[in-house]
Design a protein around this motif. Structure first.
Motif, PDB file in Angstrom:
ATOM      1  N   LEU A 180       7.584   2.605  95.939  1.00  0.00           N
ATOM      2  CA  LEU A 180       6.671   2.050  96.934  1.00  0.00           C
ATOM      3  C   LEU A 180       6.650   2.902  98.203  1.00  0.00           C
ATOM      4  N   ALA A 181       7.802   3.495  98.559  1.00  0.00           N
ATOM      5  CA  ALA A 181       7.845   4.366  99.727  1.00  0.00           C
ATOM      6  C   ALA A 181       6.931   5.570  99.527  1.00  0.00           C
ATOM      7  N   LEU A 221      20.198   6.304 101.064  1.00  0.00           N
ATOM      8  CA  LEU A 221      18.791   6.493 100.709  1.00  0.00           C
ATOM      9  C   LEU A 221      17.943   5.632 101.640  1.00  0.00           C
ATOM     10  N   ASP A 222      17.339   6.258 102.642  1.00  0.00           N
ATOM     11  CA  ASP A 222      16.598   5.525 103.676  1.00  0.00           C
ATOM     12  C   ASP A 222      15.118   5.492 103.319  1.00  0.00           C
ATOM     13  N   THR A 223      14.648   4.341 102.844  1.00  0.00           N
ATOM     14  CA  THR A 223      13.219   4.174 102.571  1.00  0.00           C
ATOM     15  C   THR A 223      12.552   3.298 103.616  1.00  0.00           C
ATOM     16  N   SER A 224      13.279   3.036 104.714  1.00  0.00           N
ATOM     17  CA  SER A 224      12.711   2.181 105.752  1.00  0.00           C
ATOM     18  C   SER A 224      11.832   2.951 106.727  1.00  0.00           C
ATOM     19  N   GLY A 242       9.398  -3.507 102.531  1.00  0.00           N
ATOM     20  CA  GLY A 242      10.816  -3.788 102.682  1.00  0.00           C
ATOM     21  C   GLY A 242      11.221  -5.129 102.125  1.00  0.00           C
ATOM     22  N   ASP A 243      10.253  -5.932 101.755  1.00  0.00           N
ATOM     23  CA  ASP A 243      10.548  -7.250 101.179  1.00  0.00           C
ATOM     24  C   ASP A 243      10.603  -7.111  99.664  1.00  0.00           C
ATOM     25  N   ARG A 244      11.749  -7.396  99.080  1.00  0.00           N
ATOM     26  CA  ARG A 244      11.912  -7.241  97.633  1.00  0.00           C
ATOM     27  C   ARG A 244      11.505  -8.470  96.845  1.00  0.00           C
TER      28      ARG A 244
END
Length: 758
Positions: A555-556, A359-362, A582-584
């Protein structure tokens, strides 16, 4: 001048209750008339010297006045129960808080002693029907003159015996009540009991009370009643003066007296309704009871179906396992058009959710298809993360300001990237026209250098200079057109990347704030957080973990708004960096849901989550419905404490687990554990089968019920209550601390941390 000594001050120190209780305030002089005499004496050494001329001698009379027949409304800070309140107050002793800290001791009754300063005021509670002039218990009074208050010419009415009143004072008005003699004898505090029924409260920090009165900073006097409103009905409370009744406060009245006439300085009424009883202890116990046998019973998941097979098939076992993992089946229509079902789980999981590497949310996306998870074995989709992405996009688009700002940011980034790529193959122009990382827009740096050193004059000089010969003029340099791939690759240059980041940072502030708020799941519909209410039945408590991948997808979806082209996707890296995507850090890790009447009854209840000795940070706490409370924490707690709002100040008694009317004992010794004023867990008074109501109430009036505290004597409350603390006596401040209603609390220990998977 005034002094403020006290014989025994007791400080109650709890998490939300920090008040100092003081026995009494001692004014330098009480109300009354005083004479000052000044004499002069001539001395030679230690021997008086006779003088034929009389030395000056002065006499001055003055009077210290204090309220006696009327009370200014500003003097009353609060009352409890509140005026007009309707509830179950059967275990409550009404009280009144006065802004004038010295007031109860400004007048000195004859029964008061220096070491046991008794007040001249008392708070008396009357049932509806007990006062002839107020049959409905509405706190009505009769206005009379002070002359009529004294009732000196009526043998059937006993008024106060007051001396030194001049004619203007006798002609003044006051509010009065006539109390039938049997009622007065049964209810009025005795002389030695008055000492215990008033104290001083010193508040250092203002607190908003969830129950009881509102504490504000300052020093106040408090007068407490000695009677419980045990029966149902309306009650009137009167703050009365007992000055002038010193001969009649031990239960004896002249034989012909039918009524006792008292001045009422303040009054209010309330209704006691036992039917409105709120069984908070029972509700709290029931909330945590399922976890007493197995902590898994408090996990947020669908209950196992009652008709679930004992020996399920492979498909049935698969479905039951999905329910155990927190999923629910939802209708689903895939792109092929058929009607089927899919599995959905919100961010709240009963077990630790595994990471999903695929799962690529980057990077940015334009549809939610990338977040669909397909189970090839059973041919069923998991739409949890796709739904989260779509939900994030929906929430973002519902905010016009966010949509406008993110669209503007993406257009500026795309335009800047296009200009950079247009000159990427020209080393001179690209070196000049790339904007700096300090926020200067594209091309402005070249104009700034052109205008430097008074560029207009430099240009004039250049035009006036001799022309170069034709052969010295450099010829045009042909530039090859860059391919699309090479142009895109040129954006990776450090200077161009810094320029794009500068443009993104210019717009990122508002976007980052909105995304940070979305981390706490605000604006997310509750039905998406908990998709089926069978997961949270009425009067239940559930614990859960928070799936960080679900939050990533949410958030994505919000960040991917206004991504339309491949260039938008390429420039999205800069916007993600600027918004710290990307910062959790800041993600909630765990939480609890409570569905109970307690949520509306105790809107400010205390819920403390700890891991070891560290109290966890409460990221969000909010009632998401009238009876549902949501709490999110920064870590997984190993125990949770749920407590009644303890800052509410009112006085009375409690009930223990067996339902006995008792006093929950509090610490009276400093330097001990628990600290001074804190509840002594599990310690109650009296012990055994006795209760406060069975052992420490005066005999009832004929045909009535016992409801008046008996404080004095060997069979009174004070002596054995003091002995329960290994003391010989209690001071007013100590009694006040004991009668502060103890907060209810339940300790929830979920047990060992559970790990699970998909």
């Amino acid at each position: 001048m005034a002094t403020r000594p006290f014989t025994a001050g007791t400080r109650a120190s709890q998490e939300l209750l920090d008040v100092t209780f003081i026995d009494h305030m001692s004014p330098a002089a009480t109300a009354g008339k005083y004479t000052i005499e000044v004499e002069h004496t001539l001395m030679e050494g230690t021997i008086p010297v006779d003088s034929s001329d009389p030395l000056p001698h002065a006499t001055e009379e003055f009077e210290i006045r204090a309220p006696q027949f009327m009370l200014d409304g500003a003097t009353v800070q609060a009352v409890y129960p509140a005026r007009g309140a309707d509830g179950d107050f059967g275990l409550v002793l009404p009280h009144i808080t006065l802004t004038r800290a010295y007031l109860p001791w400004e007048r000195e009754p004859k029964w008061s002693r220096a070491e046991r300063r008794a007040p001249w005021l008392a708070l008396m509670l009357f049932r509806a029907g007990e006062l002839p002039d107020d049959p409905e218990g509405l706190a009505l009074t009769t206005e009379r003159t002070v002359e009529e208050l004294l009732a000196e010419d009526d043998e059937t009415v006993l008024g106060p015996v007051l001396t030194g009143l001049d004619e203007p004072a006798r002609a003044g008005n006051c509010r009065t009540i006539d109390v039938p003699a049997p009622v007065f004898t049964a209810v009025a505090p005795h002389k030695q009991e008055l000492y215990y029924l008033a104290h001083v409260r010193d508040v250092d920090e203002p607190k908003l009370m969830a129950d009881g009165e509102i504490l504000i900073k300052g020093t106040f006097s408090v007068v407490t009643a000695n009677r419980f409103p045990r029966g149902a009905g309306d009650y009137a409370v009167h703050l009365v003066s007992l000055e002038g009744f010193d001969k009649h406060l031990d239960g004896e009245l002249p034989p012909r007296v039918e009524h006792v006439r008292l001045v009422s300085l303040w009054s209010w009424s309330f209704r006691n309704d036992p039917a409105a009883a709120f069984d908070a202890p029972g509700i709290l116990a029931n909330l945590v009871a399922p976890g007493n046998t197995d902590a898994e019973n408090l996990a947020l998941r669908m209950p196992r179906p009652a008709n679930a097979p004992g020996s399920p098939s492979a498909a049935e076992a698969y479905a039951l396992e999905r329910l155990r993992l927190g999923y629910v089946p939802v209708p689903h229509r895939p792109i092929t058009g058929e009607h089927t079902y899919a599995w959905y789980r919100g961010p709240f999981t009963p077990l630790t959710a595994q990471e999903i590497p695929a799962l690529d949310t980057s990077s940015a996306h334009t549809t939610a298809d990338f977040a669909l998870v397909y189970d090839r074995t059973y041919g069923v989709f998991d739409v949890s993360y796709a739904a989260a992405w779509t939900l994030g996009r929906t929430v973002a688009l519902a905010d016009p300001s966010y949509g406008k700002e993110v669209t503007r940011a993406r257009r500026e980034l795309a335009n800047t990237a296009v200009r950079m790529m247009a000159v990427a193959n020209d080393p001179v122009r690209s070196a000049v026209d790339v904007s700096s990382a300090d926020g200067t827009r594209f091309g402005l740096s070249a104009l700034a250098r052109l205008a430097a050193n008074r560029g207009g004059r430099t240009l004039t000089d250049a035009l006036g200079a001799p022309q170069l010969p034709q052969e010295a003029v450099p010829g045009p340099v042909p530039l090859a057109r860059l391919s699309r791939a090479d142009a895109r690759a040129s954006l990776d240059d450090d200077s161009r990347a810094a320029a794009l980041l500068s443009v993104a940072s210019h717009r990122a502030g508002a976007l980052a704030d909105r995304l940070t708020e979305l981390r706490t799941l605000r604006s997310v519909p509750f039905s998406s957080l908990m998709p089926d209410f069978r997961m949270l039945p009425e009067e239940s408590l559930r614990l859960f973990r928070v799936d960080p991948v679900w939050l990533d997808a949410l958030l994505a979806g919000a960040r991917d708004v206004a991504v339309h082209t491949s260039l938008d996707q390429r420039c999205d890296r800069s916007l993600r960096t600027a918004t710290r995507s990307g910062d959790r850090s800041g993600y909630p890790v765990a939480g609890l849901l409570m569905r109970s009447d307690l949520v509306s009854a105790w809107p400010d209840m205390i819920v403390v989550a700890k891991k070891g000795t560290r109290e966890l940070t409460e990221i969000r706490r909010e009632p998401v419905a009238s009876d549902i409370l949501l709490c999110l924490y920064d870590d997984v707690p190993d125990h949770v404490l749920i407590r009644e709002p303890s800052e509410g100040i009112h006085f009375g008694i409690d009930t223990d687990s067996a339902g006995r009317e008792v006093i929950g004992l509090r610490q009276l010794r400093a330097g001990q554990d628990p600290p001074l004023g804190a509840t002594l867990p599990g310690e109650y008074f009296p012990t055994g089968s006795d209760t406060v109501f069975s052992a420490y109430l005066r005999p009832p009036q004929e045909g009535g019920i016992a409801d008046v505290l008996r404080l004095e004597g060997d069979d009174g409350l004070i002596k054995p209550l003091a002995q329960a603390h290994s003391l010989s006596d209690l001071h007013p401040a100590q009694l006040a601390v004991q009668l502060v209603n103890a907060p209810l609390e339940q300790l929830l220990m979920p047990g060992s941390t559970r790990e699970g998977g998909r």
